[in-house]
Design a protein around this motif. Structure first.
Motif, PDB file in Angstrom:
ATOM      1  N   VAL A  62       2.939  -2.112  -8.960  1.00  0.00           N
ATOM      2  CA  VAL A  62       4.063  -1.177  -9.069  1.00  0.00           C
ATOM      3  C   VAL A  62       3.511   0.124  -9.635  1.00  0.00           C
ATOM      4  CG1 VAL A  62       6.318  -0.796 -10.132  1.00  0.00           C
ATOM      5  CG2 VAL A  62       5.608  -3.116  -9.558  1.00  0.00           C
ATOM      6  N   ASP A  63       3.797   1.234  -8.980  1.00  0.00           N
ATOM      7  CA  ASP A  63       3.292   2.533  -9.438  1.00  0.00           C
ATOM      8  C   ASP A  63       4.459   3.499  -9.633  1.00  0.00           C
ATOM      9  OD1 ASP A  63       0.626   1.650  -8.886  1.00  0.00           O
ATOM     10  OD2 ASP A  63       0.967   2.136  -6.780  1.00  0.00           O
ATOM     11  N   TRP A  64       4.481   4.159 -10.784  1.00  0.00           N
ATOM     12  CA  TRP A  64       5.369   5.298 -10.976  1.00  0.00           C
ATOM     13  C   TRP A  64       4.786   6.157 -12.083  1.00  0.00           C
ATOM     14  CZ3 TRP A  64       6.956   0.726 -13.266  1.00  0.00           C
ATOM     15  CH2 TRP A  64       7.320   0.781 -14.597  1.00  0.00           C
ATOM     16  N   ASP A  65       5.078   7.438 -12.040  1.00  0.00           N
ATOM     17  CA  ASP A  65       4.508   8.411 -12.974  1.00  0.00           C
ATOM     18  C   ASP A  65       2.985   8.324 -13.022  1.00  0.00           C
ATOM     19  OD1 ASP A  65       6.979   9.434 -13.581  1.00  0.00           O
ATOM     20  OD2 ASP A  65       7.253   8.210 -15.370  1.00  0.00           O
ATOM     21  N   GLU A  66       2.384   8.057 -11.875  1.00  0.00           N
ATOM     22  CA  GLU A  66       0.930   7.969 -11.731  1.00  0.00           C
ATOM     23  C   GLU A  66       0.297   6.897 -12.612  1.00  0.00           C
ATOM     24  OE1 GLU A  66      -0.846  11.849 -11.922  1.00  0.00           O
ATOM     25  OE2 GLU A  66       0.768  12.724 -10.744  1.00  0.00           O
ATOM     26  N   ILE A  67       1.073   5.874 -12.979  1.00  0.00           N
ATOM     27  CA  ILE A  67       0.571   4.741 -13.759  1.00  0.00           C
ATOM     28  C   ILE A  67       0.769   3.489 -12.926  1.00  0.00           C
ATOM     29  CG2 ILE A  67       0.849   3.387 -15.865  1.00  0.00           C
ATOM     30  CD1 ILE A  67       2.062   5.924 -17.148  1.00  0.00           C
ATOM     31  N   ALA A  68      -0.304   2.686 -12.803  1.00  0.00           N
ATOM     32  CA  ALA A  68      -0.228   1.444 -12.018  1.00  0.00           C
ATOM     33  C   ALA A  68       0.064   0.270 -12.952  1.00  0.00           C
ATOM     34  CB  ALA A  68      -1.534   1.217 -11.279  1.00  0.00           C
ATOM     35  N   HIS A  69       0.975  -0.587 -12.537  1.00  0.00           N
ATOM     36  CA  HIS A  69       1.343  -1.789 -13.279  1.00  0.00           C
ATOM     37  C   HIS A  69       1.208  -2.958 -12.308  1.00  0.00           C
ATOM     38  CE1 HIS A  69       3.385   0.833 -16.241  1.00  0.00           C
ATOM     39  NE2 HIS A  69       3.715   1.537 -15.175  1.00  0.00           N
ATOM     40  N   GLU A  70       0.756  -4.102 -12.798  1.00  0.00           N
ATOM     41  CA  GLU A  70       0.674  -5.286 -11.954  1.00  0.00           C
ATOM     42  C   GLU A  70       1.636  -6.333 -12.459  1.00  0.00           C
ATOM     43  OE1 GLU A  70      -2.827  -7.582 -10.770  1.00  0.00           O
ATOM     44  OE2 GLU A  70      -3.716  -5.683 -10.161  1.00  0.00           O
ATOM     45  N   GLY A  71       2.211  -7.095 -11.533  1.00  0.00           N
ATOM     46  CA  GLY A  71       3.112  -8.176 -11.906  1.00  0.00           C
ATOM     47  C   GLY A  71       2.981  -9.314 -10.937  1.00  0.00           C
ATOM     48  N   GLU A  72       3.526 -10.459 -11.337  1.00  0.00           N
ATOM     49  CA  GLU A  72       3.614 -11.577 -10.403  1.00  0.00           C
ATOM     50  C   GLU A  72       4.887 -12.341 -10.700  1.00  0.00           C
ATOM     51  OE1 GLU A  72       0.930 -15.167 -12.130  1.00  0.00           O
ATOM     52  OE2 GLU A  72      -0.192 -13.542 -11.212  1.00  0.00           O
ATOM     53  N   ALA A  73       5.441 -12.936  -9.652  1.00  0.00           N
ATOM     54  CA  ALA A  73       6.695 -13.667  -9.772  1.00  0.00           C
ATOM     55  C   ALA A  73       6.768 -14.711  -8.672  1.00  0.00           C
ATOM     56  CB  ALA A  73       7.883 -12.709  -9.652  1.00  0.00           C
ATOM     57  N   ILE A  74       7.613 -15.702  -8.889  1.00  0.00           N
ATOM     58  CA  ILE A  74       7.840 -16.716  -7.861  1.00  0.00           C
ATOM     59  C   ILE A  74       8.550 -16.059  -6.688  1.00  0.00           C
ATOM     60  CG2 ILE A  74       9.128 -18.810  -7.294  1.00  0.00           C
ATOM     61  CD1 ILE A  74       8.621 -19.782 -10.120  1.00  0.00           C
ATOM     62  N   GLU A  75       8.045 -16.311  -5.497  1.00  0.00           N
ATOM     63  CA  GLU A  75       8.689 -15.798  -4.282  1.00  0.00           C
ATOM     64  C   GLU A  75       9.917 -16.656  -3.991  1.00  0.00           C
ATOM     65  OE1 GLU A  75       8.047 -15.811   0.492  1.00  0.00           O
ATOM     66  OE2 GLU A  75       6.264 -15.898  -0.745  1.00  0.00           O
ATOM     67  N   VAL A  76      11.068 -16.031  -3.892  1.00  0.00           N
ATOM     68  CA  VAL A  76      12.311 -16.735  -3.595  1.00  0.00           C
ATOM     69  C   VAL A  76      12.507 -16.850  -2.092  1.00  0.00           C
ATOM     70  CG1 VAL A  76      14.832 -16.626  -3.803  1.00  0.00           C
ATOM     71  CG2 VAL A  76      13.405 -15.992  -5.743  1.00  0.00           C
ATOM     72  N   ASP A  77      12.160 -15.773  -1.380  1.00  0.00           N
ATOM     73  CA  ASP A  77      12.469 -15.712   0.039  1.00  0.00           C
ATOM     74  C   ASP A  77      11.685 -14.578   0.692  1.00  0.00           C
ATOM     75  OD1 ASP A  77      13.798 -16.366   2.384  1.00  0.00           O
ATOM     76  OD2 ASP A  77      15.754 -15.633   1.739  1.00  0.00           O
ATOM     77  N   THR A  78      11.672 -14.575   2.002  1.00  0.00           N
ATOM     78  CA  THR A  78      11.226 -13.442   2.801  1.00  0.00           C
ATOM     79  C   THR A  78      12.398 -13.120   3.716  1.00  0.00           C
ATOM     80  OG1 THR A  78       8.962 -14.265   2.749  1.00  0.00           O
ATOM     81  CG2 THR A  78       9.458 -12.598   4.382  1.00  0.00           C
ATOM     82  N   ARG A  79      12.889 -11.890   3.658  1.00  0.00           N
ATOM     83  CA  ARG A  79      14.112 -11.529   4.391  1.00  0.00           C
ATOM     84  C   ARG A  79      13.935 -10.247   5.171  1.00  0.00           C
ATOM     85  NH1 ARG A  79      18.007 -11.876  -0.723  1.00  0.00           N
ATOM     86  NH2 ARG A  79      17.719 -14.091  -1.150  1.00  0.00           N
TER      87      ARG A  79
END
Length: 152
Positions: A62-79
């Motif tokens: 995830v990037d905003w204000d020229e700062i990169a953040h990383e995350g992970e989460a359980i995938e619920v679905d692909t839609r």
């Protein structure tokens, strides 16, 4: 004649707020509150999809204000989700705790390329339903740190 009971008083959000995603260690994300959108979305690039403990996870940046953040989460679905320009895109959907002000709840978020948008996050009506009232004439009603900045 039956008089309807008065609904409980709901907190009020402005048309933009700062959002926290404590489940993926992201905070103070500028978000547009959009009752015209059904699904909430987060600006993210999917980096990896993997299995852990019998669950499918998605790792994303995830990037905003020229700062990169990383995350992970359980995938619920692909839609297939229709964007504001009418184009249907296939997106990963995750479910994670979301905090607006002092109010925290679990919400579904699609991971989308929002690089052309002003806000890295959009909160749609499904997340808002029966939780908040939107005052489109105001901003940052649940984001006191932004209210303090505006008064300076």
């Amino acid at each position: 004649m039956t008089i309807a009971k008065t609904p409980k008083q709901l907190p009020v959000v402005g048309w933009r707020e700062l959002i926290d995603l404590p489940g993926i260690a992201l905070s103070a994300i500028p978000a547009k509150i959009d009752t015209g959108a059904r699904t909430s979305s987060l600006h993210a690039r999917v980096l990896d999809r993997f299995e852990r403990d019998g669950h499918t996870f998605v790792r994303f940046a995830v990037d905003w204000d020229e700062i990169a953040h990383e995350g992970e989460a359980i995938e619920v679905d692909t839609r297939g989700i229709t964007s504001s320009n009418g184009e249907t895109q296939t997106r990963y959907v995750i479910k994670t705790p979301l905090r607006i002000g002092t109010h925290e709840f679990r919400a579904e978020l699609s991971l989308a390329d929002r690089s052309d948008m002003k806000f890295p996050m959009l909160i749609g009506r499904t997340a808002l339903r029966r939780r908040f009232v939107v005052d489109s004439g105001h901003s940052w009603l649940q984001s006191p740190e932004m209210q303090r900045k505006r008064k300076r």
